[in-house]
Design an enzyme around this catalytic site. Structure first.
Site, PDB file in Angstrom:
ATOM      1  N   ASP A   1       0.831  -1.210   0.000  1.00  0.00           N
ATOM      2  CA  ASP A   1       0.000   0.000   0.000  1.00  0.00           C
ATOM      3  C   ASP A   1       0.867   1.263   0.000  1.00  0.00           C
ATOM      4  O   ASP A   1       1.993   1.256   0.489  1.00  0.00           O
ATOM      5  CB  ASP A   1      -0.902  -0.032   1.236  1.00  0.00           C
ATOM      6  CG  ASP A   1      -2.073   0.937   1.113  1.00  0.00           C
ATOM      7  OD1 ASP A   1      -2.322   1.455   0.004  1.00  0.00           O
ATOM      8  OD2 ASP A   1      -2.736   1.187   2.149  1.00  0.00           O
TER       9      ASP A   1
ATOM     10  N   HIS B   1       2.353   3.881  -8.976  1.00  0.00           N
ATOM     11  CA  HIS B   1       2.092   2.474  -9.291  1.00  0.00           C
ATOM     12  C   HIS B   1       3.273   1.875 -10.063  1.00  0.00           C
ATOM     13  O   HIS B   1       3.660   0.730  -9.834  1.00  0.00           O
ATOM     14  CB  HIS B   1       0.799   2.338 -10.084  1.00  0.00           C
ATOM     15  CG  HIS B   1      -0.423   2.655  -9.270  1.00  0.00           C
ATOM     16  ND1 HIS B   1      -0.642   2.117  -8.023  1.00  0.00           N
ATOM     17  CD2 HIS B   1      -1.479   3.478  -9.506  1.00  0.00           C
ATOM     18  CE1 HIS B   1      -1.784   2.577  -7.526  1.00  0.00           C
ATOM     19  NE2 HIS B   1      -2.310   3.418  -8.415  1.00  0.00           N
TER      20      HIS B   1
ATOM     21  N   LEU C   1       9.875 -20.814  -4.923  1.00  0.00           N
ATOM     22  CA  LEU C   1       8.926 -19.939  -4.233  1.00  0.00           C
ATOM     23  C   LEU C   1       7.542 -19.982  -4.889  1.00  0.00           C
ATOM     24  O   LEU C   1       7.410 -19.815  -6.099  1.00  0.00           O
ATOM     25  CB  LEU C   1       9.463 -18.497  -4.275  1.00  0.00           C
ATOM     26  CG  LEU C   1       8.562 -17.423  -3.676  1.00  0.00           C
ATOM     27  CD1 LEU C   1       8.508 -17.542  -2.147  1.00  0.00           C
ATOM     28  CD2 LEU C   1       9.044 -16.028  -4.070  1.00  0.00           C
TER      29      LEU C   1
END
Ligand code: IPE
Ligand code: IPE
Ligand code: MG
Length: 247
Positions: A28, A45, A139
């Site tokens: 965030d 962004h 992962l």
């Protein structure tokens, strides 16, 4: 896949026995990061996407098993369509640009959430990344796209019932989008907001929570290390009695 020895981990101030298996991050603060710099939100962004590489790579290198990233919530659909368009463009660009390196590092990519809401080109880029990396054993990277914890729970319950399963905690757990990643050990939220915003409601039941004021585009490996060291000092009791540290 784990690249570092236990001694190398110790040099980072990390204890190999106290690395979380499943990390979730609420990424965030992109918009405020940009606004503070006098830039359009889109620039935030873009910077946020750029912050991803180092974090994913480091999680893979220290042997984290699963990393679940909140990229777009069901509630984010309320944002202006220009901003959603920017995010869609960045998603396509990201998957196309990073897929080879992620694949080379044996990362297995999956999206969670309702992808069908996105434009076809986004769906295609995500599906392509999922397919290409499906057999990788490194992962487990889950990217939450048009994801909401409540929607996930409703859909898991519905599917469990349709399959004739008894509604019990372990059966429901198997129908969640993150089923093979299990419970979250460490939940990180950047940008100073102290809330969950409908992320992984079931999976965080006993997660250790870590909040930082740092905004997502500034969340570097050093910031992740801070969170990991903090986590290593927590006493996870799971309702039992005091132990000697994180299990
Ligand atoms: C997080 O940054 C990214 C998404 C929710 C898509 P924000 O866009 O929420 O940034 P702030 O919270 O407005 O600063
Ligand atoms: C949560 O951030 C969603 C993502 C990071 C993708 P928001 O910025 O949407 O959350 P609120 O609105 O501050 O709760
Ligand atoms: Mg926000």
């Amino acid at each position: 896949m784990k690249q570092y020895t236990d001694r190398e981990l110790a040099a980072f101030g990390l204890d190999a026995q106290r690395i979380p298996k499943h990390i979730a991050i609420i990424m965030d603060g992109n918009g405020r990061w940009a606004t503070q710099k006098g830039l359009p939100r889109a620039a935030g962004h873009r910077a946020g996407v750029n912050a991803l590489r180092e974090i994913i790579r480091f999680c893979s290198d220290i042997g984290v098993e699963a990393l679940t990233l909140y990229a777009f919530s069901t509630e984010n659909r309320k944002r202006p369509k220009e901003e959603i368009g920017v995010l869609c463009g960045l998603l396509i660009e990201y998957f196309n640009r990073e897929i080879d390196e992620l694949h080379a590092n044996a990362v297995r990519i999956r999206s969670i959430g309702d992808l069908s809401w996105f434009p076809g080109a986004v769906q295609e880029a995500v599906r392509n990344a999922e397919q290409k990396t499906a057999k990788n054993a490194g992962l487990k990277l889950n990217i939450a796209l048009n994801y909401g914890g409540r929607a996930e729970l409703v859909s898991a319950m519905r599917r469990a019932i349709d399959a004739g399963e008894p509604l019990a905690e372990d059966t429901l757990g198997r129908y969640l989008d993150t089923a093979d990643a299990g419970d979250v050990d460490l939940l990180i939220r950047t940008s100073g907001e102290l809330r969950i915003s409908n992320f992984l409601l079931w999976q965080i039941a006993y997660a250790e929570l870590y909040f930082t004021d740092v905004k997502w585009p500034d969340f570097t490996r050093e910031e992740l290390l801070r969170a990991l060291r903090d986590y290593a000092g927590r006493d996870r009791r799971f309702g039992g009695l005091k132990t000697d540290g994180v299990k």
